[in-house]
Design a protein around this motif. Structure first.
Motif, PDB file in Angstrom:
ATOM      1  N   UNK A  71      23.854  72.472  69.132  1.00  0.00           N
ATOM      2  CA  UNK A  71      24.765  72.139  68.693  1.00  0.00           C
ATOM      3  C   UNK A  71      24.917  70.770  69.390  1.00  0.00           C
ATOM      4  N   UNK A  72      24.661  70.611  69.808  1.00  0.00           N
ATOM      5  CA  UNK A  72      24.927  68.987  70.500  1.00  0.00           C
ATOM      6  C   UNK A  72      24.435  67.791  69.386  1.00  0.00           C
ATOM      7  N   UNK A  73      23.144  68.601  68.575  1.00  0.00           N
ATOM      8  CA  UNK A  73      22.739  67.914  67.588  1.00  0.00           C
ATOM      9  C   UNK A  73      23.160  67.577  66.059  1.00  0.00           C
ATOM     10  N   UNK A  74      23.604  68.878  65.930  1.00  0.00           N
ATOM     11  CA  UNK A  74      25.101  68.638  65.219  1.00  0.00           C
ATOM     12  C   UNK A  74      26.714  68.341  65.513  1.00  0.00           C
ATOM     13  N   UNK A  75      26.727  68.466  66.804  1.00  0.00           N
ATOM     14  CA  UNK A  75      27.924  67.588  66.902  1.00  0.00           C
ATOM     15  C   UNK A  75      27.712  65.629  66.329  1.00  0.00           C
ATOM     16  N   UNK A  76      26.377  65.084  66.631  1.00  0.00           N
ATOM     17  CA  UNK A  76      26.744  64.128  66.428  1.00  0.00           C
ATOM     18  C   UNK A  76      26.644  63.249  65.139  1.00  0.00           C
ATOM     19  N   UNK A  77      26.015  64.488  64.651  1.00  0.00           N
ATOM     20  CA  UNK A  77      25.174  64.505  63.257  1.00  0.00           C
ATOM     21  C   UNK A  77      27.238  64.370  61.772  1.00  0.00           C
ATOM     22  N   UNK A  78      27.735  65.499  62.765  1.00  0.00           N
ATOM     23  CA  UNK A  78      28.687  65.748  62.227  1.00  0.00           C
ATOM     24  C   UNK A  78      30.040  64.287  62.551  1.00  0.00           C
ATOM     25  N   UNK A  79      29.815  63.543  63.661  1.00  0.00           N
ATOM     26  CA  UNK A  79      30.093  62.374  63.626  1.00  0.00           C
ATOM     27  C   UNK A  79      29.440  61.024  62.648  1.00  0.00           C
ATOM     28  N   UNK A  80      28.786  61.253  62.970  1.00  0.00           N
ATOM     29  CA  UNK A  80      28.046  59.904  61.365  1.00  0.00           C
ATOM     30  C   UNK A  80      28.795  60.580  60.349  1.00  0.00           C
ATOM     31  N   UNK A  81      28.802  62.182  60.030  1.00  0.00           N
ATOM     32  CA  UNK A  81      29.834  62.449  58.623  1.00  0.00           C
ATOM     33  C   UNK A  81      30.974  61.839  58.367  1.00  0.00           C
ATOM     34  N   UNK A  82      30.958  61.564  59.600  1.00  0.00           N
ATOM     35  CA  UNK A  82      32.706  61.831  59.968  1.00  0.00           C
ATOM     36  C   UNK A  82      33.536  60.226  59.414  1.00  0.00           C
ATOM     37  N   UNK A  83      31.985  59.378  60.332  1.00  0.00           N
ATOM     38  CA  UNK A  83      32.661  57.898  60.046  1.00  0.00           C
ATOM     39  C   UNK A  83      31.684  57.405  58.422  1.00  0.00           C
ATOM     40  N   UNK A  84      31.224  58.378  57.306  1.00  0.00           N
ATOM     41  CA  UNK A  84      30.965  58.389  56.395  1.00  0.00           C
ATOM     42  C   UNK A  84      29.529  57.864  56.264  1.00  0.00           C
ATOM     43  N   UNK A  85      28.706  57.699  57.194  1.00  0.00           N
ATOM     44  CA  UNK A  85      27.953  57.183  56.957  1.00  0.00           C
ATOM     45  C   UNK A  85      26.508  58.248  56.870  1.00  0.00           C
ATOM     46  N   UNK A  86      26.541  59.546  56.411  1.00  0.00           N
ATOM     47  CA  UNK A  86      26.106  60.383  55.764  1.00  0.00           C
ATOM     48  C   UNK A  86      26.827  61.443  55.442  1.00  0.00           C
ATOM     49  N   UNK A  87      25.913  61.746  53.875  1.00  0.00           N
ATOM     50  CA  UNK A  87      25.964  63.010  53.483  1.00  0.00           C
ATOM     51  C   UNK A  87      26.068  64.358  53.976  1.00  0.00           C
ATOM     52  N   UNK A  88      26.068  65.322  53.828  1.00  0.00           N
ATOM     53  CA  UNK A  88      25.989  66.632  54.345  1.00  0.00           C
ATOM     54  C   UNK A  88      26.112  67.849  53.479  1.00  0.00           C
ATOM     55  N   UNK A  89      25.588  68.649  52.901  1.00  0.00           N
ATOM     56  CA  UNK A  89      24.692  69.485  51.748  1.00  0.00           C
ATOM     57  C   UNK A  89      24.619  71.080  52.621  1.00  0.00           C
ATOM     58  N   UNK A  90      25.757  72.151  52.941  1.00  0.00           N
ATOM     59  CA  UNK A  90      25.153  73.575  53.579  1.00  0.00           C
ATOM     60  C   UNK A  90      23.832  74.043  51.863  1.00  0.00           C
ATOM     61  N   UNK A  91      23.281  74.719  52.468  1.00  0.00           N
ATOM     62  CA  UNK A  91      22.097  75.506  51.930  1.00  0.00           C
ATOM     63  C   UNK A  91      21.568  76.574  52.773  1.00  0.00           C
ATOM     64  N   UNK A  92      22.480  77.688  52.168  1.00  0.00           N
ATOM     65  CA  UNK A  92      22.290  79.004  53.464  1.00  0.00           C
ATOM     66  C   UNK A  92      23.059  78.788  54.872  1.00  0.00           C
ATOM     67  N   UNK A  93      21.907  79.301  55.329  1.00  0.00           N
ATOM     68  CA  UNK A  93      22.052  78.202  57.194  1.00  0.00           C
ATOM     69  C   UNK A  93      22.020  77.567  57.975  1.00  0.00           C
ATOM     70  N   UNK A  94      21.499  76.689  57.067  1.00  0.00           N
ATOM     71  CA  UNK A  94      21.044  75.070  57.364  1.00  0.00           C
ATOM     72  C   UNK A  94      22.210  74.133  56.487  1.00  0.00           C
ATOM     73  N   UNK A  95      22.157  72.811  57.811  1.00  0.00           N
ATOM     74  CA  UNK A  95      22.649  71.789  56.461  1.00  0.00           C
ATOM     75  C   UNK A  95      21.882  70.258  56.598  1.00  0.00           C
ATOM     76  N   UNK A  96      22.017  69.733  55.405  1.00  0.00           N
ATOM     77  CA  UNK A  96      20.487  69.170  55.480  1.00  0.00           C
ATOM     78  C   UNK A  96      21.902  67.625  54.926  1.00  0.00           C
TER      79      UNK A  96
END
Length: 116
Positions: A71-96
């Motif tokens: 969950x902590x890793x996911x939180x950091x990835x969410x911040x990067x996504x919200x800043x516009x640095x990462x795109x994300x795509x959910x596939x099944x139970x995982x997020x890429x």
């Protein structure tokens, strides 16, 4: 002994790093990117995603590199996504995650002294 600089030495030590200062709008657009990257964990995550084979990484690929919970890793990835640095795509139970090359190019241009 002369203290005058040759034209090459003068250009090397005295040339401005950028052609012109950032505008207020440019600074406001870049500051959130730099703020998101200012955390060592997020900076490493960004580097890992950007350099991952195929250009994208699953949260499951990133967890083992840190002594942090998923969950902590996911939180950091969410911040990067919200800043516009990462795109994300959910596939099944995982997020890429995939690095947004445009955002990275803007940062590279800023660091390299070229207008974004």
């Amino acid at each position: 002994m002369s203290t005058e600089l040759t034209p090459v030495e003068a250009a090397a030590c005295c040339s401005p790093l950028a052609r012109q200062p950032l505008s207020e709008a440019e600074a406001e657009g870049i500051a959130p990117l730099l703020k998101a990257l200012a955390d060592p964990v997020r900076l490493r995550l960004m580097s890992m995603v950007a350099s991952h084979e195929g250009g994208e990484a699953c949260v499951c690929d990133l967890n083992d590199a840190f002594e942090l919970s998923q969950p902590t890793i996911s939180h950091h990835l969410k911040i990067l996504h919200e800043a516009g640095l990462l795109d994300r795509e959910k596939r099944g139970v995982w997020v890429y995650y995939r690095a947004r090359t445009g955002a990275l190019q803007n940062l590279a241009a800023l660091i390299g002294g070229q207008a974004p």
